[in-house]
Write a protein that holds these residues in place. Structure first.
Motif, PDB file in Angstrom:
ATOM      1  N   ARG A 195      17.200 -32.103  48.604  1.00 31.93           N
ATOM      2  CA  ARG A 195      17.540 -30.764  49.113  1.00 31.93           C
ATOM      3  C   ARG A 195      17.716 -29.785  47.960  1.00 31.93           C
ATOM      4  N   GLU A 196      18.369 -30.234  46.897  1.00 29.40           N
ATOM      5  CA  GLU A 196      18.593 -29.363  45.748  1.00 29.40           C
ATOM      6  C   GLU A 196      17.266 -28.932  45.130  1.00 29.40           C
ATOM      7  N   VAL A 197      16.338 -29.881  44.993  1.00 30.86           N
ATOM      8  CA  VAL A 197      15.020 -29.555  44.442  1.00 30.86           C
ATOM      9  C   VAL A 197      14.310 -28.547  45.343  1.00 30.86           C
ATOM     10  N   SER A 198      14.378 -28.760  46.657  1.00 33.98           N
ATOM     11  CA  SER A 198      13.709 -27.871  47.601  1.00 33.98           C
ATOM     12  C   SER A 198      14.292 -26.468  47.562  1.00 33.98           C
ATOM     13  N   GLU A 199      15.603 -26.377  47.447  1.00 29.51           N
ATOM     14  CA  GLU A 199      16.240 -25.063  47.387  1.00 29.51           C
ATOM     15  C   GLU A 199      15.863 -24.333  46.092  1.00 29.51           C
ATOM     16  N   LYS A 200      15.782 -25.067  44.985  1.00 31.91           N
ATOM     17  CA  LYS A 200      15.336 -24.462  43.727  1.00 31.91           C
ATOM     18  C   LYS A 200      13.901 -23.974  43.843  1.00 31.91           C
ATOM     19  N   ALA A 201      13.071 -24.794  44.509  1.00 32.20           N
ATOM     20  CA  ALA A 201      11.662 -24.421  44.681  1.00 32.20           C
ATOM     21  C   ALA A 201      11.533 -23.147  45.508  1.00 32.20           C
ATOM     22  N   GLN A 202      12.301 -23.059  46.589  1.00 26.46           N
ATOM     23  CA  GLN A 202      12.282 -21.851  47.414  1.00 26.46           C
ATOM     24  C   GLN A 202      12.707 -20.629  46.606  1.00 26.46           C
ATOM     25  N   LYS A 203      13.725 -20.812  45.780  1.00 17.48           N
ATOM     26  CA  LYS A 203      14.233 -19.699  44.968  1.00 17.48           C
ATOM     27  C   LYS A 203      13.161 -19.216  43.997  1.00 17.48           C
ATOM     28  N   ILE A 204      12.410 -20.149  43.405  1.00 18.58           N
ATOM     29  CA  ILE A 204      11.340 -19.769  42.476  1.00 18.58           C
ATOM     30  C   ILE A 204      10.233 -19.036  43.223  1.00 18.58           C
ATOM     31  N   LEU A 205       9.798 -19.586  44.365  1.00 13.31           N
ATOM     32  CA  LEU A 205       8.695 -18.987  45.120  1.00 13.31           C
ATOM     33  C   LEU A 205       9.028 -17.585  45.609  1.00 13.31           C
ATOM     34  N   LYS A 206      10.270 -17.396  46.030  1.00 14.32           N
ATOM     35  CA  LYS A 206      10.664 -16.102  46.590  1.00 14.32           C
ATOM     36  C   LYS A 206      11.296 -15.174  45.556  1.00 14.32           C
ATOM     37  N   GLY A 207      11.314 -15.601  44.294  1.00 13.62           N
ATOM     38  CA  GLY A 207      11.957 -14.816  43.250  1.00 13.62           C
ATOM     39  C   GLY A 207      11.189 -13.542  42.925  1.00 13.62           C
ATOM     40  N   GLU A 208      11.906 -12.541  42.434  1.00 18.56           N
ATOM     41  CA  GLU A 208      11.290 -11.246  42.122  1.00 18.56           C
ATOM     42  C   GLU A 208      10.366 -11.335  40.902  1.00 18.56           C
ATOM     43  N   ASN A 209      10.490 -12.399  40.121  1.00 19.83           N
ATOM     44  CA  ASN A 209       9.631 -12.564  38.949  1.00 19.83           C
ATOM     45  C   ASN A 209       8.448 -13.489  39.216  1.00 19.83           C
ATOM     46  N   THR A 210       8.191 -13.772  40.484  1.00 20.39           N
ATOM     47  CA  THR A 210       7.042 -14.595  40.858  1.00 20.39           C
ATOM     48  C   THR A 210       5.954 -13.704  41.450  1.00 20.39           C
ATOM     49  N   VAL A 211       4.747 -13.845  40.925  1.00 18.65           N
ATOM     50  CA  VAL A 211       3.606 -13.037  41.359  1.00 18.65           C
ATOM     51  C   VAL A 211       2.516 -13.970  41.888  1.00 18.65           C
ATOM     52  N   PHE A 212       1.915 -13.595  43.007  1.00 13.85           N
ATOM     53  CA  PHE A 212       0.818 -14.369  43.595  1.00 13.85           C
ATOM     54  C   PHE A 212      -0.490 -13.618  43.390  1.00 13.85           C
ATOM     55  N   ILE A 213      -1.484 -14.312  42.862  1.00 18.24           N
ATOM     56  CA  ILE A 213      -2.798 -13.713  42.637  1.00 18.24           C
ATOM     57  C   ILE A 213      -3.858 -14.512  43.387  1.00 18.24           C
ATOM     58  N   GLY A 214      -4.595 -13.840  44.272  1.00 18.83           N
ATOM     59  CA  GLY A 214      -5.668 -14.491  45.010  1.00 18.83           C
ATOM     60  C   GLY A 214      -6.963 -14.453  44.210  1.00 18.83           C
ATOM     61  N   VAL A 215      -7.751 -15.521  44.322  1.00 19.13           N
ATOM     62  CA  VAL A 215      -9.045 -15.587  43.641  1.00 19.13           C
ATOM     63  C   VAL A 215     -10.129 -15.895  44.675  1.00 19.13           C
ATOM     64  N   ALA A 216     -11.245 -15.173  44.579  1.00 21.96           N
ATOM     65  CA  ALA A 216     -12.394 -15.423  45.457  1.00 21.96           C
ATOM     66  C   ALA A 216     -13.664 -15.139  44.670  1.00 21.96           C
ATOM     67  N   SER A 217     -14.797 -15.426  45.268  1.00 24.02           N
ATOM     68  CA  SER A 217     -16.086 -15.027  44.701  1.00 24.02           C
ATOM     69  C   SER A 217     -16.868 -14.358  45.823  1.00 24.02           C
ATOM     70  N   PRO A 218     -17.904 -13.593  45.498  1.00 19.52           N
ATOM     71  CA  PRO A 218     -18.642 -12.867  46.548  1.00 19.52           C
ATOM     72  C   PRO A 218     -19.652 -13.744  47.304  1.00 19.52           C
TER      73      PRO A 218
END
Length: 318
Positions: A195-218
């Protein structure tokens, strides 16, 4: 610290883009690159063994996730290492969201090592959704009817089966059912740590310093596939605002030599049409509010750090 999570369909060069982003960031700060993609293409891109985290160039460390090793180390740390030696370990690791859980064990380990940037190369397509939703799944792991069912068997400690439990024993074999139930009971004994690991993971994913970048090709409707992934991610309150279009080709009607063979003219026109369609797709993404960055086709395989460094100069993101 900033975490950059790279996502997208398979076959668009997502791992290469992740590696290039990490190379670019490492020129100004201490950077870690983690691949969660089970295809292990990162090893090919870097041409080195990265089963363990290691420095691959100045300021850049890289590693890939081995779910069985991460799970075994976790079990060893919390005193239930015997379960990793059982025949059920691999079966359970395949049944549970173990790939994702092992990934977060590795991410948290590296997160706590003091890097300035962490770049995470995630599994392709909608497996990304399984990845980002894994912490919530782990938090509710022992609340499912199936898991409760086997824990009840474990609590009986070998007493005679009856009812549905008896049916399971007859179908799967009584010894197997009891062994599997005891295995889960051992897992539950370290649930507070899980549970502790999962809560830390959620905090990282939802943190303000986490950025998501999508990648695709045409090619092959990969942009449409990426938009489907983004749509599903939005349901999990994950905001993806940046998209990198890899292997982008830009052709215009000008530039074809006079008196070119008919086949060359035809190929050129096909490329012009393809390029025109790609430009329209990019314009559509921009109208939807995405920041779109184009990476031109390199026309060579990326199989070494020097080539990757050359490629990283083409990468732009915020």
């Amino acid at each position: 610290m900033k975490v950059i999570v790279v996502l997208g369909p398979g076959g668009v060069g997502k791992t290469t883009i992740s590696a290039a982003i990490a190379v670019k960031l490492s020129k100004k700060a201490k950077t870690a690159l983690i691949t969660v993609d089970p295809a292990k293409r990162l090893k090919s891109a870097l041409s080195i063994d990265i089963d363990e985290i290691k420095e691959v160039r100045k300021n850049l460390w890289a590693t890939q996730v081995d779910k069985f090793k991460e799970f075994s180390d976790f079990a060893q740390k919390y005193g239930i290492s015997e379960i990793s030696k059982t025949k059920l370990f691999k079966i359970a690791a395949d049944m549970l969201p173990s790939e994702e859980y092992a990934s977060f064990l590795k991410i948290i380990e590296i997160y706590e090592m003091g890097f300035d940037y962490i770049v995470v190369d995630t599994p392709p397509s909608l497996k990304f959704i399984s990845f980002v939703s894994a912490p919530e799944k782990i938090l509710s792991l022992f609340e499912t009817d199936v898991i409760r069912y086997f824990l009840e068997i474990a609590s009986r400690a070998g007493k005679r089966f009856s009812g549905p439990i008896g049916i399971a024993g007859r179908i799967l074999g009584a010894d197997f059912v009891v062994e599997f139930a005891n295995f889960l009971a051992n897992l539950k004994s370290i649930f507070s740590q899980m549970r502790e690991v999962s809560e830390k993971a959620q905090k990282i994913l939802k943190g303000e310093n986490t950025v998501f970048i999508g990648v695709a090709s045409p090619y092959d409707r990969k942009i449409e596939e990426l938009l489907e992934i983004i749509k599903e991610a939005e349901k999990l309150d994950i905001n993806i605002t940046q998209i990198i279009i890899n292997r982008y080709l830009d052709f215009s009607d000008d530039g074809i030599p006079i008196n070119s063979p008919e086949g060359v003219v035809k190929l050129h026109q096909e490329l012009v049409n393809f390029s025109s369609k790609a430009r329209e797709q990019v314009k559509t993404l921009q109208l939807k509010g995405f920041k779109v960055f184009l990476v031109e086709e390199l026309f060579k395989d990326i199989v070494s750090i020097p080539v990757l460094e050359e490629f990283s100069e083409k990468i732009e993101f915020i």
